[in-house]
Write a protein that holds these residues in place. Sequence first.
Motif, PDB file in Angstrom:
ATOM      1  N   ASN A   1      46.707  13.364  29.319  1.00 10.15           N
ATOM      2  CA  ASN A   1      47.606  13.171  28.183  1.00 10.15           C
ATOM      3  C   ASN A   1      47.047  13.868  26.942  1.00 10.15           C
ATOM      4  N   GLN A   2      45.769  13.640  26.666  1.00  6.74           N
ATOM      5  CA  GLN A   2      45.139  14.225  25.479  1.00  6.74           C
ATOM      6  C   GLN A   2      45.052  15.746  25.570  1.00  6.74           C
ATOM      7  N   VAL A   3      44.697  16.247  26.743  1.00 10.11           N
ATOM      8  CA  VAL A   3      44.561  17.697  26.916  1.00 10.11           C
ATOM      9  C   VAL A   3      45.904  18.397  26.741  1.00 10.11           C
ATOM     10  N   LEU A   4      46.930  17.885  27.413  1.00  7.83           N
ATOM     11  CA  LEU A   4      48.251  18.509  27.331  1.00  7.83           C
ATOM     12  C   LEU A   4      48.802  18.441  25.905  1.00  7.83           C
ATOM     13  N   ALA A   5      48.648  17.283  25.256  1.00  8.42           N
ATOM     14  CA  ALA A   5      49.126  17.149  23.884  1.00  8.42           C
ATOM     15  C   ALA A   5      48.417  18.137  22.965  1.00  8.42           C
ATOM     16  N   SER A   6      47.121  18.332  23.167  1.00  8.70           N
ATOM     17  CA  SER A   6      46.352  19.269  22.346  1.00  8.70           C
ATOM     18  C   SER A   6      46.836  20.707  22.528  1.00  8.70           C
ATOM     19  N   TYR A   7      47.060  21.098  23.786  1.00 10.24           N
ATOM     20  CA  TYR A   7      47.553  22.458  24.059  1.00 10.24           C
ATOM     21  C   TYR A   7      48.924  22.679  23.411  1.00 10.24           C
ATOM     22  N   LEU A   8      49.792  21.702  23.517  1.00  7.56           N
ATOM     23  CA  LEU A   8      51.136  21.838  22.956  1.00  7.56           C
ATOM     24  C   LEU A   8      51.094  21.894  21.433  1.00  7.56           C
ATOM     25  N   ARG A   9      50.239  21.080  20.818  1.00  3.59           N
ATOM     26  CA  ARG A   9      50.127  21.097  19.348  1.00  3.59           C
ATOM     27  C   ARG A   9      49.549  22.407  18.848  1.00  3.59           C
TER      28      ARG A   9
END
Length: 229
Positions: A14-22
């Motif tokens: 969750n954290q990794v994907l959210a970071s990439y998208l942001r």
Amino acid sequence: MYRIYLVEDEPNLNQVLASYLRNEGWEVEAFSDGGEARKAIGSRPHLWILDIMLPGVDGYQLIREIKADSEKLPVIFISARDADMDRVVGLELGSDDYLAKPFLPRELVIRTRKLLERIYGDRHEQAEAAAPSPVHLIAPYRIEEQARRVLDEQESCEMELTSKEFDLLVYFAAHAGQLMERGQVLDSVWGDDYYGSDRVVDDLVRRLRRKLPQLRLETVYGYGYRLVK
């Protein structure tokens, strides 16, 4: 700016994907539970990214409710289960793309960008027009969902609300003018895994009225509440 809602129950992913998208300049709201994500359906982001296997409410149920609220709103499914079956079911329910785990976060970014461009076009104005701004005006109060704040425009001040008080206010504001039964309020604000008394709604309404005295929140005895704009 595009708003993306990500629903993934594995904390690290969750954290990794959210970071990439942001990092792409998109505004990302990340959820780890289907029940919490369900409460945000009415705010209509530009795109949902849904894991299928979720605690509480799974991705299949979420996409049904998302499409019922806004049929053309795009959805990307992600899953670690039977890829072929999930892909077929996802397409039948209205998903626009599918990624089987494991996948590289960069691949999700690329697919997300392509889908956003295909649905909304390249212009920022088109994207903004596609989803209503999550701001509710219930005079004299201005309710800003993303900033999670309430302004009294008459007194030029910010109101102090707890997180649950704010969630309840947003729910009533999103359904202004509608008669809402206590059970509906309980399921939407507390989630369907809450097993306490529905009188918790009454207690929170009393606190909300005390803090926002000009809020026209009517009691319909024996049924529930209605917010009058």
